[in-house]
Motif scaffolding. Structure first.
Motif, PDB file in Angstrom:
ATOM      1  N   THR A   1       0.768  -1.415   0.170  1.00  0.00           N
ATOM      2  CA  THR A   1       0.041  -0.064   0.078  1.00  0.00           C
ATOM      3  C   THR A   1       0.711   1.041  -0.030  1.00  0.00           C
ATOM      4  O   THR A   1       0.634   2.415  -0.648  1.00  0.00           O
TER       5      THR A   1
ATOM      6  N   ASN B   1      -7.476  -1.209   0.989  1.00  0.00           N
ATOM      7  CA  ASN B   1      -6.673  -2.376   0.896  1.00  0.00           C
ATOM      8  C   ASN B   1      -7.316  -3.358   0.027  1.00  0.00           C
ATOM      9  O   ASN B   1      -7.344  -4.436  -0.075  1.00  0.00           O
TER      10      ASN B   1
ATOM     11  N   ASN C   1      -7.318  -5.127  -2.421  1.00  0.00           N
ATOM     12  CA  ASN C   1      -6.192  -5.784  -3.511  1.00  0.00           C
ATOM     13  C   ASN C   1      -6.510  -7.077  -3.594  1.00  0.00           C
ATOM     14  O   ASN C   1      -5.564  -7.887  -4.127  1.00  0.00           O
TER      15      ASN C   1
ATOM     16  N   GLU D   1      -2.414  -2.456  -6.338  1.00  0.00           N
ATOM     17  CA  GLU D   1      -2.045  -3.309  -5.545  1.00  0.00           C
ATOM     18  C   GLU D   1      -2.692  -4.491  -5.327  1.00  0.00           C
ATOM     19  O   GLU D   1      -3.972  -4.929  -5.617  1.00  0.00           O
TER      20      GLU D   1
ATOM     21  N   ARG E   1       0.266   3.730   9.556  1.00  0.00           N
ATOM     22  CA  ARG E   1       1.716   3.153   9.208  1.00  0.00           C
ATOM     23  C   ARG E   1       2.689   4.080   9.675  1.00  0.00           C
ATOM     24  O   ARG E   1       2.662   5.132   9.162  1.00  0.00           O
TER      25      ARG E   1
ATOM     26  N   TYR F   1      -1.398  -1.063  12.092  1.00  0.00           N
ATOM     27  CA  TYR F   1      -2.247  -1.553  11.081  1.00  0.00           C
ATOM     28  C   TYR F   1      -2.082  -2.993  10.875  1.00  0.00           C
ATOM     29  O   TYR F   1      -3.062  -3.681  10.488  1.00  0.00           O
TER      30      TYR F   1
HETATM   31 MG    MG Z   1      -2.129  -3.161   1.693  1.00  0.00          MG
END
Ligand code: MG
Ligand code: ATP
Length: 456
Positions: A120, A142, A144, A166, A321, A336
């Protein structure tokens, strides 16, 4: 989705129009009736816990008149009257098939990003760089996997000039599937770590699984990898172009120096005849790797170094993050998610606060199967020489603290749950300290970070 008719979608996913106007457009696609709008097409996805077909009535009540369904799962077909309905064998697969068909509408560079950690962050950095010149699409949050990625593709429009996507996985074949939809021309593999080793058995297998991102490559495509990574460094150029980045000489892009500039990292890079300086608004060294990946993508997409420099400066990451909160003490919220590699990256970051008392609050890392004990011990050993106090939280995290103790760290405390750790930290933390908080998603370590933040 722009201008895709039910007819076209039916061809892409080999479905049958069971009712309504085959020339009507699908428009926005939704799989969640809580967020659906009247003009949307509702795709009834069959999940592990819920079956989307149970929510068709609720979509209908909200004014939805376009549906993609599995006929065997529909008991009451009364809503077919007045609606357009595409019947398919498997709605999740249809989502992928329609996304795959839609992909070819746009002749733009498609960039895939995978790896064990940093997907990410790298995707966001690539986006920030490319956006200096090209209107660029990316997954939100996310999104993905085999559902999130098609949904991301549906948000593509004719105004987009590039897309960075991603791709996550937990076993063989999953990246292959996502790559079959996106068919990226440029792919980034950030690193090969331990996450999902429970399904794949070894790092070599994880490498193989990540390399599926190149399944649809031809000789005009480019693979961009971290050349310092013990697995990725073994790759040799094959039928496509490869760019390796890292700190070690011998990579195509080499970072020669990093300087901490109060909240930012400034770093120098050598790339063939070029020596360039860049800055990123982050203090995590791992983001220098991610920045080199973004730089390589930028060059491959025709950007100049000045555009890349501007893009990296504007990089903004998602929450949790390495979020830094400065109170009377410093909290590093990296809650996270966690695996051994991102734990090590975060510990390195904490260790960078040389003058301060460094407290690491580390919880379980999940999905590691039989490697769980080893993975936690690796982190314990790594923390031992780098932090002053270690607080471990959860069942498996006991291996972090026991190994750290064996390696000579004296100030080690273990708690089975967050509550105990929180009460201990209330007593322990004092002004001037720096506290790292990290664990797998389901360990909800942000609760500790937030508690510290409120109390400080
Ligand atoms: Mg990610
Ligand atoms: P997920 O698999 O959950 O989607 P991800 O691969 O998208 O994760 P990020 O969300 O970008 O990863 O980052 C998660 C954490 O991994 C970060 O908070 C940071 O600690 C660490 N990290 C980010 N980039 C790297 C990197 N290049 N190498 C090692 N660790 C990294």
């Amino acid at each position: 989705m722009e201008g895709v008719t039910f007819n076209e979608a039916a061809l892409w996913c080999k479905g049958t129009i069971a009712a309504g106007d085959s020339q009507s457009a699908l428009g926005r696609i939704s799989i969640d009736t809580r967020k659906i709008e009247p003009g949307d097409t509702y795709v009834a996805i069959v999940g592990e816990r819920l079956d989307g077909h149970d929510f068709i009535e609720s979509a209908f009540e909200k004014g939805v008149r376009k549906f993609v369904v599995e006929p065997g799962r529909v008991d009451d077909k009364s809503y077919y009257a007045g609606s357009t309905v595409l019947e398919v064998e498997d709605t999740t697969k249809a989502l992928g098939d329609i996304a795959r068909g839609y992909r070819d509408r746009f002749d733009i560079p498609y960039i895939g990003v995978t790896g064990s950690c940093g997907k990410t962050s790298t995707r966001n950095m690539v986006w920030s760089v490319l956006s200096q010149k090209l209107s660029t699409h990316k997954n939100s949050g996310n999104f993905n996997n085999h559902i999130g990625l098609p949904l991301t593709m549906f948000e593509l429009g004719s105004s987009h000039q590039a897309a960075v996507l991603e791709m996550g996985m937990s076993g063989f074949g999953e990246i292959e599937y996502l790559a079959s939809i996106v068919r990226p021309r440029i792919a980034v593999i950030t690193n090969i770590g331990y996450s999902h080793i429970e399904n794949l058995g070894s790092k070599e297998n994880i490498l193989k699984a990540k390399l599926e991102i190149t399944s649809y490559f031809d000789e005009t495509c480019t693979l961009i990898v971290n050349g310092d990574d013990e697995q990725l460094r073994t790759l040799r150029p094959g039928s496509y172009k490869m760019i390796k980045f890292g700190f070690e000489p011998g990579n195509d892009i080499v970072c020669t120096e990093v300087r901490d500039q109060g909240g930012m990292l400034e770093f120098s890079v050598n790339w063939g005849a070029h020596d360039e300086k860049f800055s990123i608004p982050s203090k995590g060294m791992h983001n220098v790797y991610n920045a080199m990946a973004a730089m390589a993508v930028g060059i491959e997409c025709g950007l100049g170094f000045d555009e890349i420099r501007r893009g990296l400066l504007q990089f903004e990451n998602e929450k949790m993050r390495l979020d830094i909160v400065e109170k009377s003490f410093i909290i590093i919220n990296d809650a996270y998610n966690a695996n051994p590699d991102s734990m090590k990256a975060a510990i390195d970051f904490l260790a960078g606060y040389e003058e301060k008392r460094k407290i690491a609050v580390l919880a379980d890392m999940l999905e590691m199967g039989e490697f769980s004990r080893e993975g936690h011990e690796i982190v314990g050993e790594y923390a031992a020489g780098r932090v002053d106090i270690l607080v471990s939280v959860g069942g498996a995290a006991a291996y972090i603290s026991s190994r750290a103790r064996e390696c000579g760290l004296e100030n080690v405390v273990h708690f089975e749950d967050r509550q105990g750790a929180m009460e201990y930290l209330d007593e322990l933390v004092r002004p001037g300290d720096v506290v790292l908080v990290k664990g797998s998603r389901s360990m909800k370590m942000e609760e500790i970070a937030n508690h510290l933040q409120e109390g400080s």
